[in-house]
Design an enzyme around this catalytic site. Structure first.
Site, mmCIF file in Angstrom:
data_model
loop_
_atom_site.group_PDB
_atom_site.id
_atom_site.type_symbol
_atom_site.label_atom_id
_atom_site.label_comp_id
_atom_site.label_asym_id
_atom_site.label_seq_id
_atom_site.Cartn_x
_atom_site.Cartn_y
_atom_site.Cartn_z
ATOM 1 N N CYS A 1 0.826 -1.213 0.000
ATOM 2 C CA CYS A 1 0.000 0.000 0.000
ATOM 3 C C CYS A 1 0.858 1.260 0.000
ATOM 4 O O CYS A 1 0.652 2.161 -0.806
ATOM 5 C CB CYS A 1 -0.939 -0.011 1.201
ATOM 6 S SG CYS A 1 -1.872 1.514 1.359
ATOM 7 N N CYS B 1 -1.501 1.666 -3.120
ATOM 8 C CA CYS B 1 -2.507 2.718 -2.919
ATOM 9 C C CYS B 1 -1.941 4.132 -2.858
ATOM 10 O O CYS B 1 -2.459 5.035 -3.520
ATOM 11 C CB CYS B 1 -3.269 2.493 -1.612
ATOM 12 S SG CYS B 1 -3.509 0.786 -1.161
ATOM 13 N N TYR C 1 -9.213 -3.596 -10.816
ATOM 14 C CA TYR C 1 -8.862 -2.333 -10.168
ATOM 15 C C TYR C 1 -7.632 -1.696 -10.814
ATOM 16 O O TYR C 1 -7.666 -0.551 -11.249
ATOM 17 C CB TYR C 1 -8.475 -2.592 -8.703
ATOM 18 C CG TYR C 1 -9.583 -2.806 -7.740
ATOM 19 C CD1 TYR C 1 -9.985 -1.779 -6.882
ATOM 20 C CD2 TYR C 1 -10.200 -4.042 -7.611
ATOM 21 C CE1 TYR C 1 -10.975 -1.982 -5.939
ATOM 22 C CE2 TYR C 1 -11.193 -4.255 -6.679
ATOM 23 C CZ TYR C 1 -11.586 -3.235 -5.838
ATOM 24 O OH TYR C 1 -12.563 -3.433 -4.917
ATOM 25 N N GLU D 1 -7.462 1.704 -13.114
ATOM 26 C CA GLU D 1 -6.865 2.896 -12.509
ATOM 27 C C GLU D 1 -5.695 3.394 -13.358
ATOM 28 O O GLU D 1 -5.595 4.581 -13.671
ATOM 29 C CB GLU D 1 -6.427 2.587 -11.072
ATOM 30 C CG GLU D 1 -7.632 2.397 -10.144
ATOM 31 C CD GLU D 1 -7.277 2.076 -8.706
ATOM 32 O OE1 GLU D 1 -6.122 1.692 -8.434
ATOM 33 O OE2 GLU D 1 -8.164 2.223 -7.839
ATOM 34 N N HIS E 1 -26.979 21.978 -0.789
ATOM 35 C CA HIS E 1 -27.030 22.474 -2.154
ATOM 36 C C HIS E 1 -26.085 23.637 -2.371
ATOM 37 O O HIS E 1 -25.975 24.490 -1.490
ATOM 38 C CB HIS E 1 -28.476 22.923 -2.455
ATOM 39 C CG HIS E 1 -28.682 23.350 -3.861
ATOM 40 N ND1 HIS E 1 -28.733 22.444 -4.900
ATOM 41 C CD2 HIS E 1 -28.845 24.587 -4.395
ATOM 42 C CE1 HIS E 1 -28.925 23.114 -6.029
ATOM 43 N NE2 HIS E 1 -28.995 24.398 -5.756
ATOM 44 N N GLU F 1 -25.777 15.726 -2.798
ATOM 45 C CA GLU F 1 -27.201 15.937 -2.479
ATOM 46 C C GLU F 1 -28.095 14.980 -3.268
ATOM 47 O O GLU F 1 -29.222 14.711 -2.869
ATOM 48 C CB GLU F 1 -27.619 17.388 -2.718
ATOM 49 C CG GLU F 1 -27.698 17.797 -4.174
ATOM 50 C CD GLU F 1 -28.140 19.247 -4.358
ATOM 51 O OE1 GLU F 1 -29.111 19.647 -3.706
ATOM 52 O OE2 GLU F 1 -27.514 19.972 -5.153
#
Ligand code: NDP
Length: 449
Positions: free
Chosen positions: A43, A48, A179, A183, A438, A443
């Site tokens: 990672c 990552c 993945y 990516e 908003h 939202e």
């Protein structure tokens, strides 16, 4: 005198091993951790963290284009300096590596920078020849990239090498559609490479909700990525000019400057000596453990990718913590594997938690599905024809949200917060009762119809 050299010997200083070692030491155990490469593991060192920094770097390509619509005068010849980004990313990796090392040291964990192999239920041998004993051994060696065995596969690179490329390839072929493939396809495309992604089936990102996957495929194709499906590797040959020609089933050969394999990861158990202690492995070489991370050898435990349960850093960290708290902290803990959120840092990113629509239908019978298919305000002004898609899957009778899936800018950031509501078992009505914030993309979650 203590019966063993250590109470706990951890093999592998990645996310899971580091957490387990540090917390076990904090609970009073005498702990050593052996690491053959660099403290931090996949990672931090080659996964990552540096990947996310490249994703940020890649986003500027679109932001710079969009900036003109927001009034900024951006020169046409905006140059990208790979070496500059690479240097800065690798320096950040060094910083985190040092931070991990000093955290272990400050907790009294002995770091042994060598490969260790198991020689019995309580014994290990280090690469330098020293033999040590421990009451318990924790296997946290992670996984490594799987490379299909086609002729010429040695000409390809994997995610381990990608951060050290001398230059951005003009043309890259990425094998796999999970993945890592999606990516890096996005990253290289934004950096200006011609990207071709090939996969043995026509399914990208298996396990994610179909509508969300389809949207990523559609947007990726719109951005110029070339997908070739039902394409099995037949071989790679290297020309005198250094170019690589890839032959595959069902498609014409293609010549590129770089081939990257992103065809899954396999547990790192080869040659680890686990047979000497009677540790059972599954058919993929993963250590088989019970809910308490204990293997078939009672003194040997395993956490993280090497167990091939859920190959995600935060899961490995939780497993390491649960192990340490249960064994040394007098606090029996088990990891809850339900509703784990996850994300793909593609362009645009996608994220999900809980059941996909197909899984929910199979498991629950009737379900209610709510969708929002919209263009983010920023994309509208930028004339960017890229639509977001949010999907909520609810149990039909109770309206409990059992799955939430999204693709669009900041989807991982939005989903992490929304995952708390899904984990808490909230209903569609609970979402609707929350006043919209908003104007935001998030939202849409409380306005779904
Ligand atoms: P994935 O499992 O995501 O995808 C592997 C891809 O390779 C799939 O498209 C699969 O096809 C294909 N494939 C598998 N085996 C072969 C083979 N023998 N020959 C040809 N193609 C093959 O793996 P990745 O390597 O992308 O990533 C490994 C793991 O790392 C992920 O599962 C994930 O857990 C973790 N990860 C997480 C990230 C995140 O959280 N954002 C980022 C990167 C990695 P098919 O679907 O047909 O099997």
């Amino acid at each position: 005198m203590a019966k063993y050299d250590y109470d706990l010997f951890v093999i592998g200083a990645g996310s899971g091993g580091t957490r387990a070692a540090r917390v076990s030491a904090a609970h009073g155990a005498r702990v050593a951790v052996a690491e053959e490469y660099r403290v931090g593991g996949t990672c931090v060192i080659r996964g990552c963290v540096p990947k996310k920094l490249l994703v940020y770097g890649a986003h500027f390509a679109e932001d710079l284009k969009d900036a003109r619509r927001f009034g900024w005068k951006v020169p046409d010849a905006c140059e990208f300096d790979w070496k500059c980004l690479q240097e800065n990313v690798l320096a950040e990796v060094d910083r985190i590596n040092a931070a991990y090392t000093s955290t272990l040291e400050s907790h009294g964990v002995e770091i042994i920078p060598e490969r260790a192999v198991v020689t019995g239920p309580h014994s290990l041998k280090l690469a330098g020849g020293r033999e040590v004993t421990a009451e318990r051994i924790l296997i946290a060696v992670g996984a490594r990239p799987h490379v299909p065995s086609c002729p010429g596969h040695e000409h390809g690179i994997t995610s381990n090498d990608v951060f050290h490329l001398d230059a951005i390839p003009k043309r890259i072929l990425i094998a796999g559609a999970g993945y890592i493939a999606n990516e890096f396809a996005g990253i290289f495309n934004e950096f200006g490479s011609k990207v071709t992604l090939i996969n043995r089936t026509d399914v990208i990102l298996r396990g994610y909700d179909e509508s969300i996957r389809d949207r990523l495929l559609q947007i990726s194709m719109m951005k110029g990525l070339d997908f070739r499906f039902h394409a099995d590797f037949e071989g790679i040959t290297k020309g005198k000019d250094g170019c690589l020609t890839v032959k595959m089933s069902n498609h014409e050969p293609i010549t590129v400057d770089c081939v990257m394999f992103a065809t899954g990861r396999v547990p790192n158990t080869d040659g680890l000596g686990l047979d000497t202690a009677g540790v059972d492995l599954d058919d993929k070489g993963a250590v088989v453990v019970d809910a308490d991370n204990q293997s078939s050898c009672k003194s040997i435990y395993a956490v993280g990718d090497v167990t091939n349960r859920v190959q995600l850093t935060p899961v490995a960290i939780r497993e390491g913590q649960a192990f340490a708290d249960s064994v040394y902290g007098n606090k029996p803990t088990r990891v809850d594997y339900t509703n784990i959120p996850s994300a793909v840092f593609s362009h645009p990113p996608m994220a999900g938690v809980g059941l996909t629509e197909a899984e929910a239908k199979q498991k629950l019978g009737t379900v209610k599905v709510y969708l929002s298919d919209f263009r983010a305000m920023k994309n509208v002004l930028a004339n960017r024809n890229e639509r977001c898609l949010y999907k909520m899957v609810c149990e039909a009778e109770t309206d409990v949200v059992v799955g939430l899936h999204m693709i669009g800018p900041d989807a991982p950031e939005i989903l992490q917060a929304a995952a708390i509501a899904v984990k808490a078992g909230l209903t569609k009505q609970d979402f609707d009762d929350t006043v919209a914030l908003h104007p935001s993309m998030a939202e849409e979650l409380v306005l779904l119809r």
